[in-house]
Design a protein around this motif. Structure first.
Motif, PDB file in Angstrom:
ATOM      1  N   PHE A  95       0.927  -1.224   0.064  1.00 15.56           N
ATOM      2  CA  PHE A  95       0.055  -0.036   0.164  1.00 15.56           C
ATOM      3  C   PHE A  95       0.988   1.178  -0.151  1.00 15.56           C
ATOM      4  N   ILE A  96       1.792   1.210   0.866  1.00 17.50           N
ATOM      5  CA  ILE A  96       2.667   2.507   0.781  1.00 17.50           C
ATOM      6  C   ILE A  96       3.507   2.720  -0.316  1.00 17.50           C
ATOM      7  N   SER A  97       4.197   1.716  -0.999  1.00 19.85           N
ATOM      8  CA  SER A  97       4.691   1.774  -2.014  1.00 19.85           C
ATOM      9  C   SER A  97       3.753   2.218  -3.360  1.00 19.85           C
ATOM     10  N   THR A  98       2.748   1.681  -3.316  1.00 15.46           N
ATOM     11  CA  THR A  98       1.788   2.405  -4.068  1.00 15.46           C
ATOM     12  C   THR A  98       1.507   3.661  -3.979  1.00 15.46           C
ATOM     13  N   MET A  99       1.034   4.110  -3.042  1.00 15.02           N
ATOM     14  CA  MET A  99       1.017   5.512  -2.640  1.00 15.02           C
ATOM     15  C   MET A  99       1.900   6.333  -2.834  1.00 15.02           C
ATOM     16  N   ILE A 100       3.308   6.015  -2.707  1.00 14.61           N
ATOM     17  CA  ILE A 100       4.441   6.737  -3.218  1.00 14.61           C
ATOM     18  C   ILE A 100       4.753   7.060  -4.783  1.00 14.61           C
ATOM     19  N   VAL A 101       4.373   6.000  -5.534  1.00 16.02           N
ATOM     20  CA  VAL A 101       4.482   5.960  -6.777  1.00 16.02           C
ATOM     21  C   VAL A 101       3.286   6.779  -7.358  1.00 16.02           C
ATOM     22  N   ILE A 102       2.184   6.751  -6.807  1.00 13.06           N
ATOM     23  CA  ILE A 102       1.031   7.537  -7.276  1.00 13.06           C
ATOM     24  C   ILE A 102       1.482   9.188  -7.089  1.00 13.06           C
ATOM     25  N   ILE A 103       1.542   9.366  -5.662  1.00  6.52           N
ATOM     26  CA  ILE A 103       1.926  10.862  -5.332  1.00  6.52           C
ATOM     27  C   ILE A 103       3.147  11.208  -6.192  1.00  6.52           C
ATOM     28  N   LEU A 104       4.348  10.602  -6.290  1.00  4.75           N
ATOM     29  CA  LEU A 104       5.361  11.153  -7.057  1.00  4.75           C
ATOM     30  C   LEU A 104       4.977  11.207  -8.726  1.00  4.75           C
ATOM     31  N   SER A 105       4.298  10.385  -9.293  1.00  8.35           N
ATOM     32  CA  SER A 105       3.820  10.561 -10.509  1.00  8.35           C
ATOM     33  C   SER A 105       3.020  11.828 -10.781  1.00  8.35           C
ATOM     34  N   SER A 106       1.956  11.936  -9.907  1.00  5.52           N
ATOM     35  CA  SER A 106       1.288  13.172 -10.092  1.00  5.52           C
ATOM     36  C   SER A 106       2.009  14.486  -9.620  1.00  5.52           C
TER      37      SER A 106
END
Length: 130
Positions: A95-106
């Motif tokens: 969950f945390i790694s997915t959130m990091i990817v989404i946040i950094l991408s946006s």
């Protein structure tokens, strides 16, 4: 006509991915081929041997559909429910790694759009002053 450009430009981006995968397989290094391809694309853009407009429409399309690209990874994680039951902390890591990817991408796409907007505004101001 726009669909043709999207297909061609996405194919170019996919070509960089394949090139990275080929280099990774050839050299047997632990860096993923997608990262190698991205670094090659970044390098070519940085030295201005490759123009951003050659992939602009395709990359904007991919950014638009980015949330759909995360769904398969999430659905794939469902195949490992037994692993999550055995190691509950791994669910948090996913969950945390997915959130990091989404946040950094946006954040990166917003920053790039802001920079592009500043460039367009400065060019318009130059034209107005002439």
């Amino acid at each position: 006509m726009k669909i043709f450009f999207i297909i061609c430009q996405t194919a170019i981006l996919y070509g960089f991915f394949l090139l990275g995968e080929f280099i990774q397989g050839l050299l047997h290094i632990s860096i993923p081929g997608s990262i190698i391809g991205m670094l090659i694309l970044f390098s070519l853009l940085h030295v201005k041997w490759f123009r951003p407009r050659w992939i602009e429409t395709g990359s904007h399309f991919l950014i638009k559909i980015m949330p759909l690209l995360f769904i398969p990874a999430t659905v794939g994680a469902m195949d490992y429910l037994s692993l999550f039951r055995k190691y509950p902390s791994s669910l948090g890591i996913v969950f945390i790694s997915t959130m990091i990817v989404i946040i950094l991408s946006s954040a990166m796409s917003q920053r790039l759009n802001r920079n592009k907007l500043k460039k367009v505004v400065s060019e318009a101001e130059k034209e107005m002053s002439i």
